[in-house]
Design a protein around this motif. Structure first.
Motif, PDB file in Angstrom:
ATOM      1  N   ASP A   1      11.153   3.996 -15.359  1.00 46.90           N
ATOM      2  CA  ASP A   1      11.248   4.859 -14.180  1.00 46.90           C
ATOM      3  C   ASP A   1      10.597   4.196 -12.967  1.00 46.90           C
ATOM      4  O   ASP A   1      11.108   4.282 -11.843  1.00 46.90           O
ATOM      5  CB  ASP A   1      10.579   6.203 -14.439  1.00 46.90           C
ATOM      6  CG  ASP A   1      11.331   7.046 -15.466  1.00 46.90           C
ATOM      7  OD1 ASP A   1      12.520   6.752 -15.733  1.00 46.90           O
ATOM      8  OD2 ASP A   1      10.727   7.998 -15.999  1.00 46.90           O
ATOM      9  N   ALA A   2       9.464   3.531 -13.199  1.00 47.11           N
ATOM     10  CA  ALA A   2       8.752   2.873 -12.100  1.00 47.11           C
ATOM     11  C   ALA A   2       9.566   1.721 -11.522  1.00 47.11           C
ATOM     12  O   ALA A   2       9.630   1.540 -10.309  1.00 47.11           O
ATOM     13  CB  ALA A   2       7.390   2.373 -12.582  1.00 47.11           C
TER      14      ALA A   2
ATOM     15  N   ASP B   1       0.830  -1.206   0.000  1.00 50.45           N
ATOM     16  CA  ASP B   1       0.000   0.000   0.000  1.00 50.45           C
ATOM     17  C   ASP B   1       0.869   1.263   0.000  1.00 50.45           C
ATOM     18  O   ASP B   1       0.599   2.217  -0.735  1.00 50.45           O
ATOM     19  CB  ASP B   1      -0.924   0.002   1.222  1.00 50.45           C
ATOM     20  CG  ASP B   1      -2.013  -1.057   1.136  1.00 50.45           C
ATOM     21  OD1 ASP B   1      -2.282  -1.530   0.016  1.00 50.45           O
ATOM     22  OD2 ASP B   1      -2.570  -1.408   2.194  1.00 50.45           O
ATOM     23  N   VAL B   2       1.905   1.265   0.828  1.00 54.69           N
ATOM     24  CA  VAL B   2       2.802   2.426   0.901  1.00 54.69           C
ATOM     25  C   VAL B   2       3.554   2.600  -0.417  1.00 54.69           C
ATOM     26  O   VAL B   2       3.699   3.713  -0.927  1.00 54.69           O
ATOM     27  CB  VAL B   2       3.788   2.265   2.077  1.00 54.69           C
ATOM     28  CG1 VAL B   2       4.847   3.369   2.051  1.00 54.69           C
ATOM     29  CG2 VAL B   2       3.041   2.276   3.402  1.00 54.69           C
ATOM     30  N   LEU B   3       4.030   1.491  -0.982  1.00 54.97           N
ATOM     31  CA  LEU B   3       4.758   1.551  -2.253  1.00 54.97           C
ATOM     32  C   LEU B   3       3.856   2.068  -3.369  1.00 54.97           C
ATOM     33  O   LEU B   3       4.281   2.884  -4.200  1.00 54.97           O
ATOM     34  CB  LEU B   3       5.305   0.174  -2.613  1.00 54.97           C
ATOM     35  CG  LEU B   3       6.069   0.074  -3.936  1.00 54.97           C
ATOM     36  CD1 LEU B   3       7.336   0.927  -3.891  1.00 54.97           C
ATOM     37  CD2 LEU B   3       6.412  -1.376  -4.246  1.00 54.97           C
TER      38      LEU B   3
ATOM     39  N   ARG C   1       0.749  -3.318  -8.967  1.00 54.13           N
ATOM     40  CA  ARG C   1       0.286  -2.107  -8.283  1.00 54.13           C
ATOM     41  C   ARG C   1       0.907  -0.842  -8.853  1.00 54.13           C
ATOM     42  O   ARG C   1       0.518   0.255  -8.479  1.00 54.13           O
ATOM     43  CB  ARG C   1       0.575  -2.202  -6.784  1.00 54.13           C
ATOM     44  CG  ARG C   1      -0.287  -3.235  -6.077  1.00 54.13           C
ATOM     45  CD  ARG C   1      -0.140  -3.096  -4.584  1.00 54.13           C
ATOM     46  NE  ARG C   1      -0.975  -4.061  -3.887  1.00 54.13           N
ATOM     47  CZ  ARG C   1      -1.608  -3.798  -2.755  1.00 54.13           C
ATOM     48  NH1 ARG C   1      -1.519  -2.605  -2.211  1.00 54.13           N
ATOM     49  NH2 ARG C   1      -2.324  -4.726  -2.166  1.00 54.13           N
ATOM     50  N   PHE C   2       1.888  -0.991  -9.723  1.00 59.75           N
ATOM     51  CA  PHE C   2       2.483   0.190 -10.352  1.00 59.75           C
ATOM     52  C   PHE C   2       1.429   0.893 -11.205  1.00 59.75           C
ATOM     53  O   PHE C   2       0.536   0.260 -11.773  1.00 59.75           O
ATOM     54  CB  PHE C   2       3.651  -0.212 -11.256  1.00 59.75           C
ATOM     55  CG  PHE C   2       4.917  -0.572 -10.524  1.00 59.75           C
ATOM     56  CD1 PHE C   2       4.953  -0.725  -9.151  1.00 59.75           C
ATOM     57  CD2 PHE C   2       6.092  -0.772 -11.232  1.00 59.75           C
ATOM     58  CE1 PHE C   2       6.121  -1.058  -8.488  1.00 59.75           C
ATOM     59  CE2 PHE C   2       7.271  -1.105 -10.589  1.00 59.75           C
ATOM     60  CZ  PHE C   2       7.286  -1.244  -9.212  1.00 59.75           C
TER      61      PHE C   2
ATOM     62  N   ASP D   1       2.544   6.339  -7.303  1.00 60.34           N
ATOM     63  CA  ASP D   1       1.266   6.511  -7.998  1.00 60.34           C
ATOM     64  C   ASP D   1       1.299   7.465  -9.183  1.00 60.34           C
ATOM     65  O   ASP D   1       0.390   7.457 -10.006  1.00 60.34           O
ATOM     66  CB  ASP D   1       0.162   6.932  -7.015  1.00 60.34           C
ATOM     67  CG  ASP D   1       0.363   8.330  -6.455  1.00 60.34           C
ATOM     68  OD1 ASP D   1       1.479   8.880  -6.597  1.00 60.34           O
ATOM     69  OD2 ASP D   1      -0.589   8.877  -5.864  1.00 60.34           O
ATOM     70  N   ARG D   2       2.359   8.286  -9.306  1.00 62.75           N
ATOM     71  CA  ARG D   2       2.421   9.225 -10.424  1.00 62.75           C
ATOM     72  C   ARG D   2       3.462   8.828 -11.467  1.00 62.75           C
ATOM     73  O   ARG D   2       3.667   9.560 -12.431  1.00 62.75           O
ATOM     74  CB  ARG D   2       2.726  10.624  -9.905  1.00 62.75           C
ATOM     75  CG  ARG D   2       1.618  11.184  -9.034  1.00 62.75           C
ATOM     76  CD  ARG D   2       1.872  12.614  -8.638  1.00 62.75           C
ATOM     77  NE  ARG D   2       0.800  13.132  -7.813  1.00 62.75           N
ATOM     78  CZ  ARG D   2       0.760  14.357  -7.319  1.00 62.75           C
ATOM     79  NH1 ARG D   2       1.752  15.202  -7.584  1.00 62.75           N
ATOM     80  NH2 ARG D   2      -0.248  14.754  -6.566  1.00 62.75           N
ATOM     81  N   ILE D   3       4.104   7.691 -11.276  1.00 64.43           N
ATOM     82  CA  ILE D   3       5.132   7.251 -12.225  1.00 64.43           C
ATOM     83  C   ILE D   3       4.512   6.245 -13.188  1.00 64.43           C
ATOM     84  O   ILE D   3       4.196   5.120 -12.806  1.00 64.43           O
ATOM     85  CB  ILE D   3       6.339   6.617 -11.501  1.00 64.43           C
ATOM     86  CG1 ILE D   3       6.909   7.593 -10.468  1.00 64.43           C
ATOM     87  CG2 ILE D   3       7.406   6.217 -12.512  1.00 64.43           C
ATOM     88  CD1 ILE D   3       8.060   7.022  -9.660  1.00 64.43           C
TER      89      ILE D   3
END
Length: 201
Positions: free
Chosen positions: A90-91, A76-78, A140-141, A83-85
């Motif tokens: 880059d992700a 969840d934290v990751l 989740r990316f 969330d914007r990449i």
């Protein structure tokens, strides 16, 4: 499911039994780390060891299952961190770097991914448990993998590659250890191009 034991409060389903076993294992890990026996878990549950073995073949499997459930908080934290990449390369770079930075502070994540612990609890860093965790991370990316031209087979290989990189950095962080911007620059130079190469095919 056998209808005895459990300190007089028998679970109504196997799923409930698993949840209760995992809860006791989690408490044991929080209390004293992963050095517990199946006998201890059984005693706390009020059942025989054979009952616990019905659900988990050994302590290693129980530790891995408990750790996998608990890493949901890290995911969840990751997810929020990334969330914007939307660029795949880059992700992946930021995902690896952030995982390496978080690993020393996350008790459960380290149980799954730290060599030595990985060797004890899940064969190696590319165990089924670690691969499941890695795939959960990629999914989740905020990346449209299909649109980027990275299919399921490549995603599975990417998970393996990322886990091998994490293992390598944990075993030998470098002299001096690469951190923060230096770590990200290194990954951008040597990991990102592989992703961009796949996208260009």
């Amino acid at each position: 499911m056998r209808r005895h034991g459990w300190s007089g409060a028998v679970p109504s389903t196997d799923a409930e039994a698993v949840d209760r076993i995992l809860a006791v294992a989690r408490a044991a890990i929080e209390r004293s780390g992963a050095d517990f026996t199946m006998a201890e878990i059984a005693r706390e549950l009020g059942v025989t060891r054979q009952t616990v073995y019905r659900y988990f073949p050994n302590a290693d499997a129980l530790i891995a299952a408990t750790a996998l459930v608990e890493t949901g908080r890290f995911l969840d934290v990751l997810t929020a961190h990334l969330d914007r990449i939307t660029d795949p390369a880059d992700a992946v770079v930021e995902g690896i770097a952030y995982t390496l930075e978080t690993l020393p502070r996350d008790r459960y994540l380290s149980l799954l991914l730290t060599p030595g612990r990985v060797g004890a609890y899940s064969a190696d860093v590319t165990s089924d448990t670690a691969l499941i965790l890695g795939r959960s991370i990629l999914e989740r990316f905020a990346v449209d993998w299909e649109r980027a031209g990275i299919d399921n087979a490549h995603l599975d290989e990417l998970v393996e590659h990322m886990l091998r990189i994490v293992q390598s950095f944990v075993l030998d962080p470098g002299r001096p250890p690469r951190r923060a911007a230096d770590l990200r620059a290194y990954l951008a130079t040597w990991v990102a191009p592989a992703l961009r190469n796949i996208q260009q095919r």
